[in-house]
Every structure is written in structure tokens, then in C-alpha cells.
Design a protein around this motif. Structure first.
Motif, mmCIF file in Angstrom:
data_model
loop_
_atom_site.group_PDB
_atom_site.id
_atom_site.type_symbol
_atom_site.label_atom_id
_atom_site.label_comp_id
_atom_site.label_asym_id
_atom_site.label_seq_id
_atom_site.Cartn_x
_atom_site.Cartn_y
_atom_site.Cartn_z
ATOM 1 N N ASP A 7 0.871 -1.178 0.000
ATOM 2 C CA ASP A 7 0.000 0.000 0.000
ATOM 3 C C ASP A 7 0.912 1.233 0.000
ATOM 4 O O ASP A 7 2.086 1.140 0.336
ATOM 5 C CB ASP A 7 -0.901 0.002 1.239
ATOM 6 N N SER A 8 0.376 2.369 -0.396
ATOM 7 C CA SER A 8 1.171 3.610 -0.397
ATOM 8 C C SER A 8 0.441 4.664 0.418
ATOM 9 O O SER A 8 -0.263 5.524 -0.139
ATOM 10 C CB SER A 8 1.389 4.101 -1.840
ATOM 11 N N PRO A 9 0.579 4.622 1.745
ATOM 12 C CA PRO A 9 -0.138 5.593 2.590
ATOM 13 C C PRO A 9 0.373 7.008 2.366
ATOM 14 O O PRO A 9 1.531 7.219 1.981
ATOM 15 C CB PRO A 9 0.172 5.107 4.004
ATOM 16 N N PHE A 10 -0.494 7.959 2.630
ATOM 17 C CA PHE A 10 -0.129 9.366 2.521
ATOM 18 C C PHE A 10 0.988 9.694 3.515
ATOM 19 O O PHE A 10 0.966 9.245 4.657
ATOM 20 C CB PHE A 10 -1.364 10.226 2.809
ATOM 21 N N VAL A 11 1.971 10.461 3.079
ATOM 22 C CA VAL A 11 3.161 10.766 3.894
ATOM 23 C C VAL A 11 3.356 12.284 3.965
ATOM 24 O O VAL A 11 3.100 12.998 2.980
ATOM 25 C CB VAL A 11 4.413 10.102 3.281
ATOM 26 N N SER A 12 3.807 12.764 5.115
ATOM 27 C CA SER A 12 4.158 14.188 5.271
ATOM 28 C C SER A 12 5.673 14.318 5.411
ATOM 29 O O SER A 12 6.278 13.655 6.252
ATOM 30 C CB SER A 12 3.486 14.773 6.527
#
Length: 397
Positions: free
Chosen positions: A31-36
Motif C-alpha cells: 500500500d502507499s499511505p499518505f506521507v508528510s
């Protein structure tokens, strides 16, 4: 300690690195979770553009960039305003005045929209695949609170800089690998690291009273039961001092940070539940003891040239003899071992072996002196004052 680091480093390489994909071909994530991505900055007008451009070019599908301007007095504000128009992922937070990197990171974390945070210094160039490599650890390990990347020195115009090229691979890289094998890490690399926001929230985020916020956050995370991993594929190109004055200031700050952490958390490590930190504590105490033993030998040698001393205290020379040759041989073996491992990430690295053989002459002396000075100075000057930004030496232009 050198044999300890070599054995641990080689074991880590054989178990975790050998046979894995190269750093520019990371395996896909489930999966490619949102990153900050957080970029704290203070007076970085000259370099913030290339830093933001490198982050924006990450081979990662979904992320935001938050630049935290900590009251810069140069043109950083205007430069960030230009970059907001060019980089759609970029948001900027402006703080009124210089409150320090730790405070800027805390503000950035609170403003972020992701559970996964990547922290990058404003004068560093992040490799295209670094975010992907670090996020993989945070996704796969629910107890992973932090991940430290692999800083690489990019300015190589002087002898001091070329020696630091070898230092970051031969010393820092090998030590991090060994520490991962036998227990916990002494510190993440503040220039490139990743965190789970839940873990940061549990320990109250970064302390703005510490000279080195990266060492402190590493110890507090691990004492709270979180794991910190080392990801050598997460490359980040950094600038290092190329003057003796700049190098001295940097190493004295590092030494003070180590003493601060020892004074703040050393006693709490001495419980059975925290036994995985014992190796790190022992390693640090051994380095402090080495510094004071070396200082004692030098003082006795100087006194012996002017005053009559008992035979048991007389030191006739501080030049290396046969045991010095053995020490130098072990040192070179350590450098060679690490360079062989690190060639995986930078093919022409072996050419720096010639420069790194001069490392003990300069850096051991600086390391000894900064450790000796930092201990009493930190004990005498402990306070609750906030640690603020200072502009470091970034090498010869």
C-alpha cells in the motif's frame, strides 16, 4: 570496539543487505499511505530550492511537503513563496522568531496530515527512492517508531571533507549496523529520519531544551518501547564542515548532546526492562573513558618533561609504538570492511580509502577534546533555556 563493530556490521550486511534489490529499484509496497515530509529551515534561502525540488521528485505517489520557516532573517520567506507557486505539494508554516529546530519539527508534525513523517534538513538532497524505503519499515513494523536513513557527504573539495566521506560510511554506517544487531541505536541521523506520529505523541515530541534533538528523541522513543531501524538504502546527500572552526563547533555540539542525554536518561536505562539499551550506554561511557585516559596520558607526558615524576606516572612519549601499529592496522581493517559494504550505495567510494587513513590524526584528537570539554561544561550549564538555530559551516564554495 572496532572488532565489535566489524562483526556486527558484517552480520547485518549478510542478513539484511546482501542479495536485496539495489537502492534505486525498491520492491513495491502493499500500500502507499499518505506521507508528510517536514523541512524545518532557518536562513536557507540559498539552498531551500534544491532541497524542495529533490523532495518533490520522490518516487512515491502521495505526499505533502511542509516547510517550517523558523523566523529566518534572510530571503527564505520570499524563496518559499516562489516555491509554493511551483510545487503543488508544498505548504509553508511561518514562525515569528528563532525558536530552534526541535520546536519547528513539533509545529510541522502538528500541522501534518499523515501518521508517517519524513524529516529532512533544509540543506540536504533526498534521494529519489528514500521515502519509499523508510515508509516500508513504518508500515511493516507496528512497534517501529523511527527509521534513520543513510547520510552521504556531497562536498568533497578539501581533506577534511574527504575524510568525512569515509567517516560517515566507515564509522557511522558500520556502528549503526552493529547497534541494530546487538540492541538499540544511539541516535537517528537528524538530517534524514522518519517517525510514526503516534510514537512521537506518546513521548511528547521533540524536546526544545536539548542541544541535539535527534539523540534525545532516539533515546526517549526506545525507552518507551519503540524500535528504531536503520535503512541504508534511504540515501540523503548532505553538506559537512570544511574548516577546523566549523568542524570543532559541530563536534562540540554533538558531544554536548551526548552528555545531555546521558544526564537525562542514563539512570533510567539501568533497569532490566531497558536492557537492550545497555550496549549503547556502555559504548558511550567507554568513549568518554577513552577521552579522559588519553588526556591524562598527554598531561603526564607534558609534566614529565618539566617535573620529576614517579616511574609509575612517567610517560616518555605519546608517539605510537608497536601497540600503535596494531591499533592503526585494526583501524584500517575497519575502514576497509565498511567501504566494501558501502560500495553497494556508492561505487567509487573505495577511492576515498587513501584520505580516510588520515582520519585518526585529526578526528580522534577533536573527538577526545570535545568529549573532555563537553562533560564539565554541560554539567555546569544545565538549564531550561530553549536551544536555538545557529548557522553551520557548510563547506567551501
Amino acid at each position: 570496539m572496532a572488532f565489535f563493530w566489524m562483526i556486527g556490521g558484517v552480520y547485518y550486511y549478510l542478513r539484511r543487505e546482501r542479495g536485496t534489490p539495489p537502492h534505486d529499484e525498491p520492491p513495491p509496497l502493499r500500500d502507499s499511505p499518505f506521507v508528510s515530509v517536514l523541512v524545518p529551515c532557518y536562513n536557507e534561502a540559498e539552498r531551500i530550492g534544491e532541497t524542495i525540488a529533490a523532495i518533490a521528485a520522490q518516487a512515491y505517489p502521495d505526499f505533502e511537503i511542509i516547510a517550517i520557516d523558523d523566523g529566518s532573517t534572510d530571503d527564505t520567506v520570499e524563496r518559499l513563496a516562489e516555491l509554493v507557486e511551483q510545487v503543488p505539494q508544498l505548504r509553508v508554516v511561518h514562525l515569528e522568531s528563532n525558536h530552534g529546530k526541535a520546536n519547528a519539527l513539533r509545529v510541522g508534525a502538528l500541522a501534518s496530515r499523515s501518521e508517517y513523517l519524513i524529516c529532512v534538513d533544509a540543506d540536504a538532497i533526498l534521494d529519489t527512492h528514500a521515502t519509499r524505503w523508510m515508509v516500508g519499515h513504518l508500515m511493516d513494523g507496528p512497534r517501529v517508531g523511527g527509521v534513520t536513513g543513510n547520510p552521504r557527504v556531497r562536498n568533497r573539495t578539501t581533506l577534511l571533507a574527504r575524510m568525512q566521506v569515509g567517516e560517515f560510511s566507515a564509522i557511522i554506517g558500520l556502528i549503526k549496523r552493529a547497534q541494530r544487531v546487538y540492541g538499540q541505536l544511539f541516535t537517528v541521523s537528524g538530517v534524514i529520519c522518519a517517525f510514526r506520529k503516534t510514537a512521537l505523541n506518546r513521548i511528547g515530541y521533540w524536546s526544545d531544551r536539548m542541544v541535539t534533538e535527534d539523540i534525545d528523541i532516539s533515546w526517549r522513543l526506545q525507552l518507551d518501547g519503540w524500535e528504531i531501524r536503520y535503512e541504508p538504502n534511504a540515501l540523503c546527500w548532505i553538506l559537512m564542515p570544511e574548516t577546523l572552526g566549523g568542524l570543532w563547533s559541530q563536534r562540540l555540539r554533538w558531544a554536548r548532546g551526548g552528555v545531555e542525554v546521558l544526564l537525562s536518561h542514563g539512570r533510567s536505562v539501568l533497569t532490566w526492562r531497558k536492557r537492550r539499551m545497555w550496549g549503547v550506554l556502555f559504548e558511550y561511557l567507554a568513549s568518554l573513558a577513552w577521552a579522559y585516559v588519553m588526556l591524562t596520558l598527554i598531561v603526564l607526558w607534558v609534566l614529565g618533561n618539566f617535573l620529576p615524576l614517579p616511574p609509575s606516572l612517567y610517560v616518555d612519549t605519546i608517539l605510537p609504538r608497536w601497540h600503535g601499529v596494531v591499533l592503526a592496522t585494526v583501524c584500517m581493517l575497519q575502514f576497509f570492511t565498511s567501504l566494501v559494504i558501502e560500495r553497494r550505495y556508492e561505487r567509487p567510494l573505495a577511492r576515498h580509502f587513501y584520505w580516510i587513513i588520515w582520519y585518526p590524526l585529526a578526528f580522534w584528537i577533536i573527538g577526545m577534546l570535545t568529549a573532555v570539554i563537553a562533560l564539565p561544561r554541560t554539567i555546569a550549564n544545565r538549564s531550561d533555556r530553549r536551544a536555538r538555530w545557529t548557522s553551520p559551516d557548510r563547506g567551501v564554495r
